[in-house]
Design a protein around this motif. Structure first.
Motif, PDB file in Angstrom:
ATOM      1  N   SER A 156       0.825  -1.210   0.000  1.00  0.00           N
ATOM      2  CA  SER A 156       0.000   0.000   0.000  1.00  0.00           C
ATOM      3  C   SER A 156       0.857   1.257   0.000  1.00  0.00           C
ATOM      4  CB  SER A 156      -0.937   0.005   1.207  1.00  0.00           C
ATOM      5  OG  SER A 156      -0.198  -0.059   2.408  1.00  0.00           O
ATOM      6  N   ALA A 157       1.978   1.222   0.710  1.00  0.00           N
ATOM      7  CA  ALA A 157       2.836   2.402   0.795  1.00  0.00           C
ATOM      8  C   ALA A 157       3.583   2.651  -0.509  1.00  0.00           C
ATOM      9  CB  ALA A 157       3.826   2.243   1.943  1.00  0.00           C
ATOM     10  N   VAL A 158       3.965   1.596  -1.198  1.00  0.00           N
ATOM     11  CA  VAL A 158       4.770   1.737  -2.413  1.00  0.00           C
ATOM     12  C   VAL A 158       3.920   2.147  -3.612  1.00  0.00           C
ATOM     13  CG1 VAL A 158       6.271   0.522  -4.045  1.00  0.00           C
ATOM     14  CG2 VAL A 158       6.497   0.105  -1.587  1.00  0.00           C
ATOM     15  N   PHE A 159       2.771   1.513  -3.799  1.00  0.00           N
ATOM     16  CA  PHE A 159       1.987   1.727  -5.016  1.00  0.00           C
ATOM     17  C   PHE A 159       0.760   2.620  -4.837  1.00  0.00           C
ATOM     18  CE2 PHE A 159       4.484  -1.698  -6.701  1.00  0.00           C
ATOM     19  CZ  PHE A 159       4.537  -1.431  -8.063  1.00  0.00           C
ATOM     20  N   PHE A 160       0.337   2.859  -3.617  1.00  0.00           N
ATOM     21  CA  PHE A 160      -0.938   3.552  -3.423  1.00  0.00           C
ATOM     22  C   PHE A 160      -0.801   4.829  -2.612  1.00  0.00           C
ATOM     23  CE2 PHE A 160      -1.863  -0.887  -4.246  1.00  0.00           C
ATOM     24  CZ  PHE A 160      -2.851  -0.799  -5.219  1.00  0.00           C
ATOM     25  N   GLN A 161       0.346   5.487  -2.717  1.00  0.00           N
ATOM     26  CA  GLN A 161       0.574   6.722  -1.978  1.00  0.00           C
ATOM     27  C   GLN A 161       1.117   7.800  -2.920  1.00  0.00           C
ATOM     28  OE1 GLN A 161       3.098   6.255   1.415  1.00  0.00           O
ATOM     29  NE2 GLN A 161       2.799   8.328   2.139  1.00  0.00           N
ATOM     30  N   PRO A 162       0.259   8.345  -3.779  1.00  0.00           N
ATOM     31  CA  PRO A 162       0.734   9.355  -4.727  1.00  0.00           C
ATOM     32  C   PRO A 162       1.025  10.707  -4.094  1.00  0.00           C
ATOM     33  CG  PRO A 162      -1.616   9.048  -4.978  1.00  0.00           C
ATOM     34  CD  PRO A 162      -1.153   8.009  -4.000  1.00  0.00           C
ATOM     35  N   PHE A 163       0.590  10.906  -2.854  1.00  0.00           N
ATOM     36  CA  PHE A 163       0.854  12.158  -2.153  1.00  0.00           C
ATOM     37  C   PHE A 163       1.785  11.885  -0.980  1.00  0.00           C
ATOM     38  CE2 PHE A 163      -3.605  12.241  -3.640  1.00  0.00           C
ATOM     39  CZ  PHE A 163      -3.447  13.159  -4.663  1.00  0.00           C
ATOM     40  N   PHE A 164       2.426  12.926  -0.517  1.00  0.00           N
ATOM     41  CA  PHE A 164       3.304  12.786   0.639  1.00  0.00           C
ATOM     42  C   PHE A 164       2.567  13.029   1.948  1.00  0.00           C
ATOM     43  CE2 PHE A 164       6.214  13.791  -2.853  1.00  0.00           C
ATOM     44  CZ  PHE A 164       7.113  12.745  -2.722  1.00  0.00           C
ATOM     45  N   ALA A 165       1.291  13.368   1.855  1.00  0.00           N
ATOM     46  CA  ALA A 165       0.538  13.739   3.055  1.00  0.00           C
ATOM     47  C   ALA A 165       0.198  12.542   3.929  1.00  0.00           C
ATOM     48  CB  ALA A 165      -0.744  14.464   2.658  1.00  0.00           C
ATOM     49  N   GLY A 166       0.278  11.350   3.410  1.00  0.00           N
ATOM     50  CA  GLY A 166      -0.063  10.164   4.197  1.00  0.00           C
ATOM     51  C   GLY A 166      -0.822   9.158   3.369  1.00  0.00           C
ATOM     52  N   GLN A 167      -1.053   8.012   3.943  1.00  0.00           N
ATOM     53  CA  GLN A 167      -1.657   6.914   3.205  1.00  0.00           C
ATOM     54  C   GLN A 167      -3.153   6.771   3.440  1.00  0.00           C
ATOM     55  OE1 GLN A 167       1.958   4.232   4.528  1.00  0.00           O
ATOM     56  NE2 GLN A 167       0.483   3.075   3.392  1.00  0.00           N
ATOM     57  N   THR A 168      -3.675   7.384   4.473  1.00  0.00           N
ATOM     58  CA  THR A 168      -5.088   7.228   4.793  1.00  0.00           C
ATOM     59  C   THR A 168      -5.759   8.590   4.790  1.00  0.00           C
ATOM     60  OG1 THR A 168      -4.545   7.307   7.150  1.00  0.00           O
ATOM     61  CG2 THR A 168      -4.759   5.133   6.144  1.00  0.00           C
ATOM     62  N   PHE A 169      -7.025   8.613   4.400  1.00  0.00           N
ATOM     63  CA  PHE A 169      -7.681   9.884   4.149  1.00  0.00           C
ATOM     64  C   PHE A 169      -9.129   9.861   4.607  1.00  0.00           C
ATOM     65  CE2 PHE A 169      -4.228   9.456   1.199  1.00  0.00           C
ATOM     66  CZ  PHE A 169      -3.669  10.717   1.131  1.00  0.00           C
ATOM     67  N   GLY A 170      -9.669  11.072   4.827  1.00  0.00           N
ATOM     68  CA  GLY A 170     -11.084  11.221   5.076  1.00  0.00           C
ATOM     69  C   GLY A 170     -11.506  10.886   6.491  1.00  0.00           C
ATOM     70  N   LEU A 171     -12.806  10.951   6.703  1.00  0.00           N
ATOM     71  CA  LEU A 171     -13.374  10.701   8.022  1.00  0.00           C
ATOM     72  C   LEU A 171     -13.023   9.306   8.528  1.00  0.00           C
ATOM     73  CD1 LEU A 171     -15.247  11.752  10.277  1.00  0.00           C
ATOM     74  CD2 LEU A 171     -17.169  10.787   8.991  1.00  0.00           C
ATOM     75  N   GLY A 172     -13.052   8.325   7.638  1.00  0.00           N
ATOM     76  CA  GLY A 172     -12.757   6.951   8.035  1.00  0.00           C
ATOM     77  C   GLY A 172     -11.299   6.579   7.960  1.00  0.00           C
ATOM     78  N   GLN A 173     -10.447   7.503   7.455  1.00  0.00           N
ATOM     79  CA  GLN A 173      -9.015   7.235   7.319  1.00  0.00           C
ATOM     80  C   GLN A 173      -8.770   5.898   6.605  1.00  0.00           C
ATOM     81  OE1 GLN A 173      -6.203   9.447   8.373  1.00  0.00           O
ATOM     82  NE2 GLN A 173      -8.042  10.587   7.859  1.00  0.00           N
ATOM     83  N   ILE A 174      -9.405   5.758   5.447  1.00  0.00           N
ATOM     84  CA  ILE A 174      -9.324   4.522   4.675  1.00  0.00           C
ATOM     85  C   ILE A 174      -8.091   4.537   3.781  1.00  0.00           C
ATOM     86  CG2 ILE A 174     -10.502   3.058   2.978  1.00  0.00           C
ATOM     87  CD1 ILE A 174     -12.011   3.147   5.552  1.00  0.00           C
ATOM     88  N   ASN A 175      -7.384   3.436   3.752  1.00  0.00           N
ATOM     89  CA  ASN A 175      -6.254   3.243   2.850  1.00  0.00           C
ATOM     90  C   ASN A 175      -6.786   2.903   1.454  1.00  0.00           C
ATOM     91  OD1 ASN A 175      -4.284   1.455   1.411  1.00  0.00           O
ATOM     92  ND2 ASN A 175      -3.052   1.834   3.229  1.00  0.00           N
ATOM     93  N   PRO A 176      -6.220   3.457   0.373  1.00  0.00           N
ATOM     94  CA  PRO A 176      -6.713   3.128  -0.973  1.00  0.00           C
ATOM     95  C   PRO A 176      -6.736   1.631  -1.275  1.00  0.00           C
ATOM     96  CG  PRO A 176      -5.269   5.026  -1.082  1.00  0.00           C
ATOM     97  CD  PRO A 176      -5.182   4.516   0.326  1.00  0.00           C
ATOM     98  N   LEU A 177      -5.723   0.894  -0.831  1.00  0.00           N
ATOM     99  CA  LEU A 177      -5.710  -0.548  -1.075  1.00  0.00           C
ATOM    100  C   LEU A 177      -6.853  -1.232  -0.333  1.00  0.00           C
ATOM    101  CD1 LEU A 177      -4.478  -3.114  -2.220  1.00  0.00           C
ATOM    102  CD2 LEU A 177      -2.839  -3.112  -0.322  1.00  0.00           C
ATOM    103  N   THR A 178      -7.118  -0.799   0.883  1.00  0.00           N
ATOM    104  CA  THR A 178      -8.246  -1.356   1.642  1.00  0.00           C
ATOM    105  C   THR A 178      -9.556  -1.099   0.913  1.00  0.00           C
ATOM    106  OG1 THR A 178      -7.082  -1.059   3.742  1.00  0.00           O
ATOM    107  CG2 THR A 178      -9.476  -1.272   3.844  1.00  0.00           C
ATOM    108  N   ALA A 179      -9.701   0.095   0.356  1.00  0.00           N
ATOM    109  CA  ALA A 179     -10.923   0.414  -0.394  1.00  0.00           C
ATOM    110  C   ALA A 179     -11.073  -0.501  -1.599  1.00  0.00           C
ATOM    111  CB  ALA A 179     -10.895   1.875  -0.829  1.00  0.00           C
ATOM    112  N   LEU A 180      -9.988  -0.770  -2.306  1.00  0.00           N
ATOM    113  CA  LEU A 180     -10.056  -1.670  -3.460  1.00  0.00           C
ATOM    114  C   LEU A 180     -10.446  -3.084  -3.029  1.00  0.00           C
ATOM    115  CD1 LEU A 180      -6.927  -0.402  -5.416  1.00  0.00           C
ATOM    116  CD2 LEU A 180      -9.298  -0.301  -6.224  1.00  0.00           C
TER     117      LEU A 180
END
Length: 316
Positions: A181-205
């Motif tokens: 998740s950190a290598v392929f799903f972090q296009p920003f430097f702000a962090g890997q999880t976002f939003g109210l639920g702090q969901i990781n993009p890989l987890t969402a997929l």
């Protein structure tokens, strides 16, 4: 003839009685297994100090956000019901994330504004010039092709990454010794999880099949990173992904480890924090294989949720 039939009936009855019973599902007791809160990781401590705040202050801030927004509580209650979980599990995950990992905004509207800031941005998931779509076409991922669900597919791909690529040089290309998740799903430097639920993009997929089936949201596609971020940044959609994550944890602990964690929000919060519920349920099942009962244990994050459970349930 009658004697034969009678003997057959008796034998059938005896066989039925002798059949082993279905394994008992054990209900995990309420509350914490640890008398005192386990240590909070140093990274979380440093982030909180850098923000010139405290865990108590962050807890109070997210609690106050929830207490002041009845519309948000109504959404949490409604979505929890759709996924068949108690709303305290979602409250616990939100509180844990915003106490130990990020700061809560003062109003829910701020999350919508933040989500809008990402809308229309041009970015993609990939590493060093290779998109995630191209990467998973490599031959090493061939065994994942027959997976029927998004969770099985992306879990398989994550396992291949760990086994074949992480920290290795493959066909002349070096790959970092870091999570998929950190290598392929972090296009920003702000962090890997976002939003109210702090969901990781890989987890969402992974969860997109369940969320599409239960909530009706479009399935996510790794080739459209903007749509993935739109989902995890939007408060309404991210709540569905949060509920799906918790539902999955409850299901796999029941089916793999034979324990029911649905009445212990500290355990579901812990799993929301640390991830990999399938692997952790498998490890617990192995630990209990000799017949001795070991319960899943909460970490520092889940401990807080159980410790404040009465206060958090009062928000509902």
């Amino acid at each position: 003839m009658r004697l034969t039939a009678c003997l057959f009936a008796i034998a059938t009855l005896c066989f039925a009685v002798a059949k082993p019973a279905v394994a008992e599902i054990r209900m995990v007791p309420e509350g914490n297994r640890h008398a005192e809160q386990p240590d909070v990781p140093g990274a979380s401590v440093r982030r909180t100090r850098a923000g010139r705040t405290s865990f108590d202050a962050k807890y109070e801030k997210v609690r106050d956000l929830l207490a002041s927004d009845r519309n948000l509580i109504a959404k949490i209650t409604q979505i929890s019901a759709a996924y068949g979980i108690a709303p305290i599990h979602m409250i616990g995950a939100i509180v844990g994330e915003h106490t130990y990992n990020v700061d809560a905004y003062d109003r829910l509207q701020a999350y919508y504004v933040k989500a809008a800031a990402y809308a229309g941005n041009s970015f993609h998931f990939g590493y060093n010039g290779e998109s995630i779509g191209e990467f998973v076409q490599r031959s090493q991922f061939g065994a994942c092709a027959d997976k029927k669900t998004s969770y099985a597919l992306w879990s398989c791909r994550e396992a291949v990454w760990e086994r074949e690529f992480r920290g290795r040089v493959v066909v002349g290309k070096a790959f970092p010794n870091n999570r998929f998740s950190a290598v392929f799903f972090q296009p920003f430097f702000a962090g890997q999880t976002f939003g109210l639920g702090q969901i990781n993009p890989l987890t969402a997929l992974k969860l997109t099949d369940m969320v599409s089936r239960v909530s009706g949201y479009p399935r996510l596609d790794e080739s459209n990173a903007a749509s993935v971020y739109a989902a995890i940044m939007d408060p309404d959609v991210s709540l569905a992904y949060m509920a799906a994550s918790i539902r999955h944890s409850i299901d796999v602990y029941r089916s793999i480890a034979g324990v029911d964690i649905s009445n212990n929000p500290g355990i579901t919060a812990t799993l929301y924090n640390v991830g990999n519920p399938d692997g952790r349920a498998t490890a617990l099942a192995a630990k209990n294989a000799d017949g001795e009962v070991h319960w899943p244990e909460e970490n520092y994050y889940g401990w807080l949720v159980n410790d404040r459970r009465a206060e958090l349930e009062a928000l509902l």
